[in-house]
Design an enzyme around this catalytic site. Structure first.
Site, PDB file in Angstrom:
ATOM      1  N   CYS A 146     -34.973  13.762  27.020  1.00  0.00           N
ATOM      2  CA  CYS A 146     -34.696  13.939  28.488  1.00  0.00           C
ATOM      3  C   CYS A 146     -36.269  14.192  28.975  1.00  0.00           C
ATOM      4  O   CYS A 146     -36.774  15.306  28.662  1.00  0.00           O
ATOM      5  CB  CYS A 146     -33.925  14.950  28.844  1.00  0.00           C
ATOM      6  SG  CYS A 146     -33.827  15.497  30.767  1.00  0.00           S
ATOM      7  N   CYS A 197     -36.640  17.617  31.298  1.00  0.00           N
ATOM      8  CA  CYS A 197     -36.247  18.552  30.386  1.00  0.00           C
ATOM      9  C   CYS A 197     -37.401  19.183  29.578  1.00  0.00           C
ATOM     10  O   CYS A 197     -37.826  20.115  29.406  1.00  0.00           O
ATOM     11  CB  CYS A 197     -35.131  18.575  29.479  1.00  0.00           C
ATOM     12  SG  CYS A 197     -33.306  18.391  30.441  1.00  0.00           S
TER      13      CYS A 197
END
Length: 179
Positions: free
Chosen positions: A139, A142
């Protein structure tokens, strides 16, 4: 505690790896002795990673290694909390990133994650554990957010690098155990 005692549970895992995973055997030993991370950061990152990749045998070995090295329960709990929260967050935020739609990015997540704001240990260490999971999930949002937070809380790119190396090796070990 001696290095030998700390690594006993990990050595059992290393011995189970096939010869085709020889590099991982050596890498596992190396990443659990990083230059910049404390023992709490090292074991917490390894435990969060093992929990995140859902490899029970590896998780149990890392947990045993952490306890043998006198890592506190607060580190263990934060590592487990980081893995669980990041399983939720990386799914949600990766979706928002991949879809690239204002309709979703303008909506509040409304996902509870208070442990991330108030860890049992400290914010920098919790962020390292979360970063490892974010790297494992791929991700981008993230990874960037946790990397920035780690540096904001006083750790360096060397800390980030060591944490991601640990996560990478843990993931490889999990795959190799299934061969």
């Amino acid at each position: 505690m001696s290095d030998a005692a700390q690594m006993q549970a990990i050595d059992v895992i290393r011995d189970k790896l096939p010869e085709t995973a020889k590099d991982l055997k050596l890498n596992l030993q190396a990443v659990l002795r990083p230059e910049k991370l404390s023992k709490e950061q090292t074991w917490g990152t390894a435990l969060a990673s093992a929990c995140f990749v859902r490899c029970d045998e590896l998780r149990d070995a890392v947990l045993a290694g952490a306890r043998a090295d006198d890592v506190g329960e607060d580190v263990i709990e934060d590592a487990q909390a980081a893995a669980a929260l990041m399983a939720m967050n990386t799914t949600y935020y990766r979706f928002r990133h991949l879809v690239e739609s204002e309709a979703y990015s303008q909506r509040p997540a409304r996902l509870r994650m208070s442990r991330m704001a108030q860890p049992a240990t400290n914010k920098a260490d919790f962020e390292l554990f979360a970063l490892a999971c974010a790297a494992l999930s791929g991700c981008q949002m993230c990874v960037k957010a946790h990397e920035a937070s780690i540096k904001k809380h006083g750790l360096s790119e060397d800390h980030v690098h060591d944490a991601v190396r640990i996560a990478s090796v843990v993931n490889g070990i999990a795959v190799a155990l299934a061969l």
